[in-house]
Scaffold this motif. Structure first.
Motif, PDB file in Angstrom:
ATOM      1  N   ALA A 246       0.869  -1.236   0.085  1.00 55.82           N
ATOM      2  CA  ALA A 246      -0.125   0.061   0.033  1.00 55.82           C
ATOM      3  C   ALA A 246       1.054   1.395   0.163  1.00 55.82           C
ATOM      4  N   GLN A 247       0.902   1.920  -1.309  1.00 57.67           N
ATOM      5  CA  GLN A 247       1.802   3.213  -1.096  1.00 57.67           C
ATOM      6  C   GLN A 247       1.515   3.997  -0.061  1.00 57.67           C
ATOM      7  N   GLU A 248       0.256   4.085   0.116  1.00 63.09           N
ATOM      8  CA  GLU A 248      -0.105   4.932   1.252  1.00 63.09           C
ATOM      9  C   GLU A 248      -0.736   3.999   2.490  1.00 63.09           C
ATOM     10  N   PRO A 249      -0.359   3.880   3.694  1.00 64.18           N
ATOM     11  CA  PRO A 249       0.646   4.475   4.035  1.00 64.18           C
ATOM     12  C   PRO A 249       2.148   3.911   4.319  1.00 64.18           C
ATOM     13  N   GLY A 250       2.616   3.268   3.131  1.00 70.71           N
ATOM     14  CA  GLY A 250       3.936   2.666   2.882  1.00 70.71           C
ATOM     15  C   GLY A 250       3.890   1.574   3.767  1.00 70.71           C
ATOM     16  N   PHE A 293       7.722   2.667   8.319  1.00 75.23           N
ATOM     17  CA  PHE A 293       6.430   2.475   9.149  1.00 75.23           C
ATOM     18  C   PHE A 293       6.610   1.698  10.163  1.00 75.23           C
ATOM     19  N   ALA A 294       7.345   0.417  10.304  1.00 76.80           N
ATOM     20  CA  ALA A 294       7.764  -0.374  11.305  1.00 76.80           C
ATOM     21  C   ALA A 294       8.400   0.392  12.498  1.00 76.80           C
ATOM     22  N   GLU A 295       9.336   1.308  12.297  1.00 77.89           N
ATOM     23  CA  GLU A 295      10.021   2.007  13.223  1.00 77.89           C
ATOM     24  C   GLU A 295       8.956   2.922  13.925  1.00 77.89           C
ATOM     25  N   ARG A 296       7.873   3.322  13.435  1.00 81.68           N
ATOM     26  CA  ARG A 296       6.909   4.291  13.876  1.00 81.68           C
ATOM     27  C   ARG A 296       5.942   3.463  14.856  1.00 81.68           C
ATOM     28  N   HIS A 297       5.326   2.281  14.105  1.00 81.77           N
ATOM     29  CA  HIS A 297       4.369   1.810  14.768  1.00 81.77           C
ATOM     30  C   HIS A 297       4.351   0.485  15.457  1.00 81.77           C
ATOM     31  N   LEU A 298       5.633  -0.203  15.183  1.00 78.36           N
ATOM     32  CA  LEU A 298       5.875  -1.350  15.799  1.00 78.36           C
ATOM     33  C   LEU A 298       7.127  -1.835  16.813  1.00 78.36           C
ATOM     34  N   ALA A 299       7.662  -0.512  16.933  1.00 76.03           N
ATOM     35  CA  ALA A 299       9.042  -0.199  17.823  1.00 76.03           C
ATOM     36  C   ALA A 299       8.455  -0.133  19.233  1.00 76.03           C
ATOM     37  N   THR A 300       9.174  -0.987  20.100  1.00 77.98           N
ATOM     38  CA  THR A 300       8.937  -1.155  21.568  1.00 77.98           C
ATOM     39  C   THR A 300      10.120  -1.664  22.246  1.00 77.98           C
ATOM     40  N   ARG A 301      10.251  -1.289  23.548  1.00 79.58           N
ATOM     41  CA  ARG A 301      11.366  -1.939  24.411  1.00 79.58           C
ATOM     42  C   ARG A 301      12.456  -2.273  23.917  1.00 79.58           C
ATOM     43  N   GLY A 302      13.027  -1.051  22.954  1.00 80.41           N
ATOM     44  CA  GLY A 302      14.327  -1.219  22.489  1.00 80.41           C
ATOM     45  C   GLY A 302      14.321  -1.810  21.346  1.00 80.41           C
TER      46      GLY A 302
END
Length: 404
Positions: A246-250, A293-302
């Motif tokens: 999906a180009q948006e949101p990437g 996208f993963a860095e913004r939405h899936l990152a947690t606990r380092g």
């Protein structure tokens, strides 16, 4: 990004010599101690903190995906002979199934040395029901697991071309093409089969992760042999990846529903965002937005969670992110993640699967599930350990070579 090609020469051990790589390589090698010298499957899990034993469905389970990864990781460690023992077990599984002879491998086998005759599947005595029990998912065959088994065989083929590994990988790809091809738009390869012998249920959904695995496998075989059928399979699976991005949101969607509709972008998985970036040689630059996208939405606990609820650290996925970042030249961030992995080494030397008691994924195990019942628990995990090796050593399992 490193070229997603396969060297025709024997692979060399990856050059990483970090303390984490050394620890995990030793642990993988030691997991075969006392199992003789022949083909073997390695148990996927060990009891976690506070457990004296695993639940019955896991006590003897050696998942094919985990063992394929272990064979690849042992190759990266320079332990090719140990890796070949798992590869030989995968070849045995291909030709000595108790029911089928069509080129499939099961999702799991019984851990330990592979003896004569049909390969044993995991199971346990159900004392209450007074019968031998097996698990429907473990007896089934997921498309992605077949592809991973074949990727392990191609990794071994580079150092032992006479051993039949490439022919085995080609046969596995044949099963995928014959049994899972789905012409519904977007065209691709469906999930495989689930359930008990001899009548298993075909899985009608298509997975982004599975189609990436199929693309990487078919493209690797085509580079080696130049066969047009492999090129066609690779192109079909690649087309599916293009369709589900999906180009948006990437972001890469999970795939399609059983009815053939695209999955929404409101529920995603980490590995689906990462693997296309290291498994497709000509991945467009726009796909890298999936990592952002993963860095913004899936990152947690380092590190990273499996999905967007961020309820814990998914160790295997954090290793996958470290490898992907290394391949993209983001070395500092990759090393930060490797340091997080180093904090998840269990007393056994394996990496824990997660840093919480139970990690949710939002995904169901199989078609009979009434809820998203696929969880990770804080147990030492073969698959996480293998991915930790690949991250620490910078070894791309989709290509059979270092990313550096």
């Amino acid at each position: 990004m490193a070229e997603a090609g396969a060297s025709a020469s024997a692979p060399r051990a990856a050059q990483g010599t970090s303390p984490l790589a050394q620890t995990l390589c030793r642990s993988l090698s030691a997991s075969m101690d006392g199992t003789g010298t022949g083909p073997v499957f390695v148990a996927s899990y060990r009891p976690g903190p506070g457990e004296t034993a695993l639940p019955p469905p896991l006590r003897t389970s050696a998942f094919t995906y985990d063992n394929a990864l272990a064979a690849i990781a042992l190759t990266a460690c320079g332990e090719v002979e140990s890796a070949r023992r798992i590869g030989d077990a995968l070849l045995a599984a291909l030709v000595r199934d108790r029911t089928f002879s069509d080129g499939r491998v099961r999702n799991a086998y019984r851990a330990g040395p592979v003896g004569d005759g049909p390969l044993a599947l995991p199971g346990w005595w159900d004392a209450e029901a007074k019968h031998w029990a097996e698990d429907a998912y473990q007896d089934g065959t997921a498309t992605g697991n077949v592809a991973w088994a074949a990727l392990a065989l191609l990794t071994l083929d580079a150092s032992a071309p006479e051993a039949g590994y490439r022919a085995g990988a080609r046969r596995m790809l044949g099963w995928i093409a014959d049994q899972t091809a789905d012409a519904r738009e977007p065209e691709g390869y469906s999930g495989g089969v689930d359930g008990f012998d001899p009548s298993q249920v075909r899985l009608a959904w298509k997975s982004t992760e599975h189609n990436l695995d199929v693309h990487a496998l078919a493209a690797w075989l085509h580079r080696l042999d130049g066969r047009p059928d492999a090129a066609r399979i690779a192109a079909t699976a690649r087309g599916f990846l293009d369709a589900v991005y999906a180009q948006e949101p990437g972001v890469f969607r999970l795939g399609t529903t059983p009815e053939g509709k695209l999955q929404p972008t409101t529920h995603v998985a980490l590995d689906t965002q990462l693997w296309p970036l290291i498994g497709v040689s000509d991945a467009p630059g726009s796909w890298q937005r999936a990592l952002d996208f993963a860095e913004r939405h899936l990152a947690t606990r380092g590190g990273f969670d499996f999905n967007e609820d961020r309820d814990g650290l998914w160790v295997e996925g954090t290793a996958q992110a470290a490898l992907t970042l290394r391949a993209l030249g983001r070395s500092a961030r990759a090393e930060d993640l490797v340091a997080v992995l180093a904090g998840q080494v269990s007393p056994s030397g394996f990496l824990f699967a997660t840093d919480v008691d139970r990690l949710t994924t939002g995904i169901a195990i199989g078609p009979a599930s009434q809820e998203p019942d696929f969880y990770y628990f804080r147990r030492p995990h073969l698959g996480a350990t293998a991915w930790g090796v690949l991250a620490a050593k910078g070894w791309n399992p989709f290509t059979g070579r270092s990313v550096e």
